[in-house]
Motif scaffolding. Structure first.
Motif, short mmCIF file in Angstrom:
data_model
loop_
_atom_site.label_atom_id
_atom_site.label_comp_id
_atom_site.label_asym_id
_atom_site.label_seq_id
_atom_site.Cartn_x
_atom_site.Cartn_y
_atom_site.Cartn_z
N LEU A 83 -10.61 15.45 -8.02
CA LEU A 83 -11.10 16.11 -6.58
C LEU A 83 -10.04 15.90 -5.69
O LEU A 83 -9.72 16.90 -4.72
N ASN A 84 -9.33 15.02 -5.50
CA ASN A 84 -8.25 14.87 -4.45
C ASN A 84 -7.20 15.64 -4.58
O ASN A 84 -6.69 16.27 -3.61
N GLY A 85 -6.65 15.82 -5.75
CA GLY A 85 -5.42 16.47 -6.09
C GLY A 85 -5.76 17.97 -6.23
O GLY A 85 -4.90 18.71 -5.50
N LEU A 86 -6.66 18.57 -6.65
CA LEU A 86 -7.09 19.97 -6.85
C LEU A 86 -7.84 20.49 -5.48
O LEU A 86 -7.54 21.73 -5.15
N TYR A 87 -8.62 19.55 -5.12
CA TYR A 87 -9.61 20.25 -4.08
C TYR A 87 -9.30 19.56 -2.69
O TYR A 87 -9.94 20.00 -1.63
N LYS A 88 -8.40 18.63 -2.47
CA LYS A 88 -8.16 18.26 -1.18
C LYS A 88 -9.37 17.26 -0.85
O LYS A 88 -9.52 17.15 0.83
N VAL A 89 -10.08 16.70 -1.60
CA VAL A 89 -11.12 15.80 -1.26
C VAL A 89 -10.65 14.56 -0.67
O VAL A 89 -10.08 13.89 -1.77
N ALA A 90 -10.91 14.02 0.52
CA ALA A 90 -10.61 12.74 0.76
C ALA A 90 -11.33 11.54 0.02
O ALA A 90 -12.49 11.68 -0.01
N VAL A 91 -10.47 10.62 -0.49
CA VAL A 91 -11.07 9.80 -1.32
C VAL A 91 -10.49 8.23 -0.40
O VAL A 91 -9.82 8.22 0.59
N VAL A 92 -11.46 7.07 -0.94
CA VAL A 92 -10.93 5.89 -0.49
C VAL A 92 -9.69 5.30 -0.39
O VAL A 92 -9.02 4.91 0.54
N GLY A 93 -8.96 5.55 -1.50
CA GLY A 93 -7.67 5.28 -1.58
C GLY A 93 -7.43 3.61 -2.08
O GLY A 93 -8.20 3.16 -2.80
N GLN A 94 -6.22 3.00 -1.82
CA GLN A 94 -5.83 1.97 -2.44
C GLN A 94 -6.93 0.80 -2.13
O GLN A 94 -6.91 0.57 -1.03
N ILE A 95 -7.24 -0.06 -3.15
CA ILE A 95 -8.05 -1.30 -2.95
C ILE A 95 -7.37 -2.33 -3.65
O ILE A 95 -7.77 -2.42 -4.85
N PRO A 96 -6.79 -3.10 -2.69
CA PRO A 96 -6.13 -4.23 -3.57
C PRO A 96 -7.10 -5.38 -3.96
O PRO A 96 -8.06 -5.46 -3.74
N LYS A 97 -6.49 -5.89 -5.05
CA LYS A 97 -7.39 -7.17 -5.65
C LYS A 97 -6.97 -8.31 -4.86
O LYS A 97 -6.12 -8.68 -4.17
N GLY A 98 -8.13 -9.37 -4.82
CA GLY A 98 -7.86 -10.60 -4.31
C GLY A 98 -8.46 -10.72 -2.98
O GLY A 98 -8.40 -9.54 -2.22
N LEU A 99 -8.03 -11.86 -2.32
CA LEU A 99 -8.45 -12.15 -0.94
C LEU A 99 -7.21 -12.26 -0.19
O LEU A 99 -6.14 -12.76 -0.64
N LEU A 100 -7.18 -11.97 1.05
CA LEU A 100 -6.21 -12.04 1.97
C LEU A 100 -5.99 -13.43 2.71
O LEU A 100 -7.18 -14.15 2.85
N ALA A 101 -4.70 -13.92 2.92
CA ALA A 101 -4.51 -14.94 3.68
C ALA A 101 -4.99 -15.05 5.19
O ALA A 101 -4.89 -14.08 5.75
N PRO A 102 -5.60 -16.17 5.67
CA PRO A 102 -5.90 -16.11 7.09
C PRO A 102 -4.94 -15.54 8.09
O PRO A 102 -3.59 -15.91 7.58
N ARG A 103 -5.00 -15.05 9.17
CA ARG A 103 -3.84 -14.50 10.04
C ARG A 103 -4.49 -14.78 11.38
O ARG A 103 -5.56 -14.55 11.81
N ASN A 104 -3.62 -15.34 12.43
CA ASN A 104 -4.12 -15.59 13.78
C ASN A 104 -4.18 -14.22 14.41
O ASN A 104 -3.53 -13.24 14.21
N PRO A 105 -5.32 -14.23 15.41
CA PRO A 105 -5.49 -13.18 16.16
C PRO A 105 -4.49 -12.70 17.28
O PRO A 105 -3.64 -13.51 17.65
N ASP A 106 -4.38 -11.39 17.35
CA ASP A 106 -3.43 -11.09 18.65
C ASP A 106 -3.92 -11.21 19.88
O ASP A 106 -4.84 -10.40 20.60
N ILE A 107 -3.66 -12.41 20.58
CA ILE A 107 -4.24 -12.72 21.66
C ILE A 107 -4.12 -11.94 22.91
O ILE A 107 -4.54 -11.70 23.88
N SER A 108 -2.76 -11.06 22.91
CA SER A 108 -2.33 -10.30 23.81
C SER A 108 -3.21 -9.15 24.07
O SER A 108 -3.43 -8.34 25.09
N LEU A 109 -4.20 -8.76 23.21
CA LEU A 109 -5.00 -7.78 23.23
C LEU A 109 -6.20 -7.97 23.89
O LEU A 109 -7.17 -7.13 24.22
#
Length: 720
Positions: free
Chosen positions: A288-314
């Motif tokens: 459906l995405n290639g033929l009819y240009k229906v938007a799909v979820v896209g890439q979903i990586p496996k596994g958990l992400l490492a923690p990351r510090n928040p951007d305090i400047s925001l």
């Protein structure tokens, strides 16, 4: 309640004094039991987990946890779209905070995770700070603009996680400061109107996925309708519309079947999961995405992400939105938690819930989650499938962990239109709140106004601005209601100690010679003058005129006192001259006599203070013989137009919860009151009571004041 009753006329000395003693027993002690209570209060899991019953709870928690974990999959993917982040981050948001709430939460039935309204509030912030237009690059081949989605989503995830950490800090700080009561300022009509308006915003925000069109951020009234429908409608993707219609029909049909056969089904049919599985399979094999240009979820990586510090400047640019999110999320959480707690007979600690939510959002923000709060749909599922404790959250977290580590990438071809349909269907409960309008119209029109103003302000304005407007309007309604209270004259129900409004109850009888005046709310600076006007209108007493008369009498007494003092000094001078020409021993005797005489005059002046607003019979039309000779012609004219038998006025202020300096001044001018002990304490601090207004006028009830005044009136008539 404490009653102060003052006779109309001069001060009576037979009032029964009520002695008020305020004690304080604040001790700062650190002991083992206190430390244990503090630890158990901060970590409720240590209190309930050792008593966990496997036989009674394990099966229900396991079944419910699996069901809720499965439901987290479609809702997590869908609500991540609302937050403006990649769908997989919705799964992270469902996983980490659930683990934290297991240790710190006090509700056994709410399901922590992303929620449509708060996810949309996060999405507004991410789209504002990272709009699509900032990430468009030119294609070197044909010169067309291409969206750099990798950079866009990286920045939006950074903004959402930083915002979430700040929200968590706000909630945690409010919990430590014991300000859980702040949610009381969000009344039930306000919360329901807000969530209804936010649901409309949620639906409008998903129209782009429904019609398969892309939009740019636009601000202004009704911007979502203007952009998504009016301007972009010609660009509608037919494939996305077909998928939307089919998915809606299936979801709505099965949802209604779940509702109709809820008692017969062991568990609701997980139609959302079934729909996303079949939609993914069809999309993958039909391309459906290639033929009819229906938007799909896209890439979903496996596994958990490492923690990351928040951007305090925001934090400086998102502080206002973070505070609004913290309050709204807590209001939704505590309302759901207390609803289930009331139903199943356990206590939900408001301040501990703030701490738990704060830790959930703070920890989740470090793991790149967006804001979380309980979801009504998931919480109801958790309850109906047999969930009984917080162990349900651990089971659902395990299910989510399996999905994230192994199953997640299988849903990369899932059409976004299906996720939009899941959001629509789960908004049904929110849209059912429109039934509040006829109910509030019948019960309370002020609450209806709060509901409607909140709805309109949220739809037309932003969610945070709409919240501020609705809270401001709600506070104004409280101010207006206290400024315009109901004033009434009370009478006695014959044969009882009950005193009710005479205009509302036919059987209530007036007490001869006594007027009981009551205000429906407390008196403070905004309505003190209105209270005085209403008192004068209903009793016929002109307080201003009485004050002038009092001042004239005090001035007259002062002049008489000075005249007596001058006369005494003149007599003293004569005595001194006489002593000068007589024997010295006689002089000493006369000096002693002079001093004694002067002290007698001084003490007599002290023991005869000017009375407080002595309302004589002719001043108010009251026939009191003791005061007839002291009244003037102007007083007689006033008395001719008033009732002829009233000798006492009691002001029932039992509903007063506080006082201010304006109230003290007003009551000092009236001096007949009924109030609570806390108000009496405030009056004592303000110096209200004095020799002319003693605490001996305090009574425990209105009935005690009436009995006392009847006895006093009887003694007057008998000449005692």
């Amino acid at each position: 309640m404490i009653i102060i009753s003052i006779r109309v006329g001069k001060v009576r000395k037979h009032a029964i004094p009520v002695h008020i003693q305020v004690t304080s027993n604040h001790r700062l002690l650190c002991s083992v039991p206190k430390l244990k209570r503090s630890v158990l209060g901060f970590l409720p899991v240590l209190s309930w987990l050792p008593r966990y019953s496997l036989r009674d709870n394990a099966l229900g928690d396991l079944t419910s946890g699996i069901s809720v974990g499965i439901m987290h999959l479609p809702l997590g993917l869908a609500y991540a779209l609302l937050a403006g982040t990649p769908p997989v981050y919705g799964l992270y948001t469902s996983f980490y905070p659930t683990l934290v709430y297991f240790f710190f939460g006090t509700s056994k039935h709410i399901s922590i995770g992303p929620f449509a309204v708060t996810s949309l509030m996060v999405g507004i912030v991410t789209e504002t700070l990272a709009p699509n237009s900032n990430y468009m690059t030119l294609n070197g081949t044909n010169g067309t603009a291409v969206l750099d989605s990798t950079a866009l989503y990286n920045d939006r995830v950074r903004i959402a996680s930083s915002l979430t950490v700040l929200c968590g800090i706000f909630q945690f700080a409010m919990g430590l400061l014991q300000v859980g009561f702040i949610a009381t300022y969000l009344s039930d009509p306000l919360v329901r109107g807000y969530t209804t308006g936010a649901s409309i915003q949620v639906v409008l925000s998903q129209l782009s996925n429904t019609f398969g069109i892309s939009t740019l951020l636009y601000t202004g009234p009704l911007s979502q309708i203007y952009v998504n429908i009016c301007r972009k409608l010609p660009l509608t993707n037919i494939g996305a519309v077909v998928i939307t219609l089919v998915a809606l029909v299936v979801l709505i049909t099965v949802k209604e079947l779940n509702t109709c056969f809820a008692k017969k089904l062991p568990a609701p049919i997980p139609i959302e999961l079934i729909v996303i599985i079949f939609a993914t399979i069809i999309s993958y094999y039909s391309n459906l995405n290639g033929l009819y240009k229906v938007a799909v979820v896209g890439q979903i990586p496996k596994g958990l992400l490492a923690p990351r510090n928040p951007d305090i400047s925001l934090w400086g640019s998102v502080a206002g939105s973070a505070f609004s999110l913290a309050i709204v999320g807590y209001a939704i959480s505590i309302s759901l938690g207390k609803t289930f707690g009331l139903k199943y007979g356990y206590k939900v600690d408001s301040n501990q819930e703030l701490i738990a939510l704060g830790l959930c959002n703070t920890a989740g923000g470090f793991f790149q989650c967006h804001f979380i709060t309980p979801s009504l749909a998931r919480s109801l599922l958790q309850e109906t499938t047999g969930g009984k404790t917080q162990v349900t959250g651990i089971v659902s977290a395990v299910v989510l962990l399996i999905i994230i580590l192994e199953i997640g990438p299988l849903f990369q071809q899932l059409p976004k239109a299906v996720l939009a349909c899941i959001i629509y269907v789960n908004m049904k409960g929110m849209f059912m709140q429109f039934s509040d309008i006829p109910a509030l119209w019948k019960s309370n029109k002020v609450d209806l106004m709060v509901w409607l103003v909140t709805l309109v302000s949220v739809v037309l304005l932003n969610l945070d601005i709409g919240l501020a407007v609705s809270v401001g309007f709600s506070i104004l309604t409280v101010i207006f209601r206290t400024q315009l209270p109901r004033y009434s004259i009370l009478g006695q129900v014959p044969g009882t100690e009950l005193y009710l409004e005479m205009d509302a109850y036919e059987e209530v009888k007036e007490i001869p010679g006594i007027i009981i005046f009551r205000s429906s709310t407390t008196i403070y600076y905004t309505n003190a003058e209105l209270y005085l006007d209403a008192l004068q209108e209903k009793t016929g007493i002109d307080v201003g005129k009485l004050l002038n008369q009092k001042k004239k009498r005090e001035d007259k007494q002062m002049r008489l006192a000075k005249k007596e003092e001058k006369k005494a000094k003149k007599e003293a001078r004569k005595l001194v001259l006489h002593m000068y020409y007589t024997h010295i021993s006689l002089a000493n005797i006369h000096i002693h006599t002079y001093c004694t005489y002067m002290n007698t005059v001084f003490l007599r002046n002290l023991l005869s203070p000017s009375p407080f607003i002595p309302i004589s019979g002719s001043e108010t039309g009251i026939n009191v013989n003791d005061n007839k000779k002291s009244t003037g012609e102007g007083e007689r004219e006033m008395g001719e137009s008033s009732s002829q038998n009233t000798h006492t006025i009691i002001l029932d202020l039992s509903r007063a919860s506080f006082i201010d300096t304006v109230t003290v001044k007003t009551l000092r001018n009236v001096c007949v009151c009924v109030w609570g002990v806390c108000v009496v304490e405030q009056l004592s601090i303000a110096g209200f009571f004095c020799e002319s207004i003693p605490k001996s006028c305090l009574f425990a009830t209105v009935h005690d004041a009436v009995l006392h005044n009847r006895q006093t009136d009887k003694e007057i008539k008998e000449g005692k």
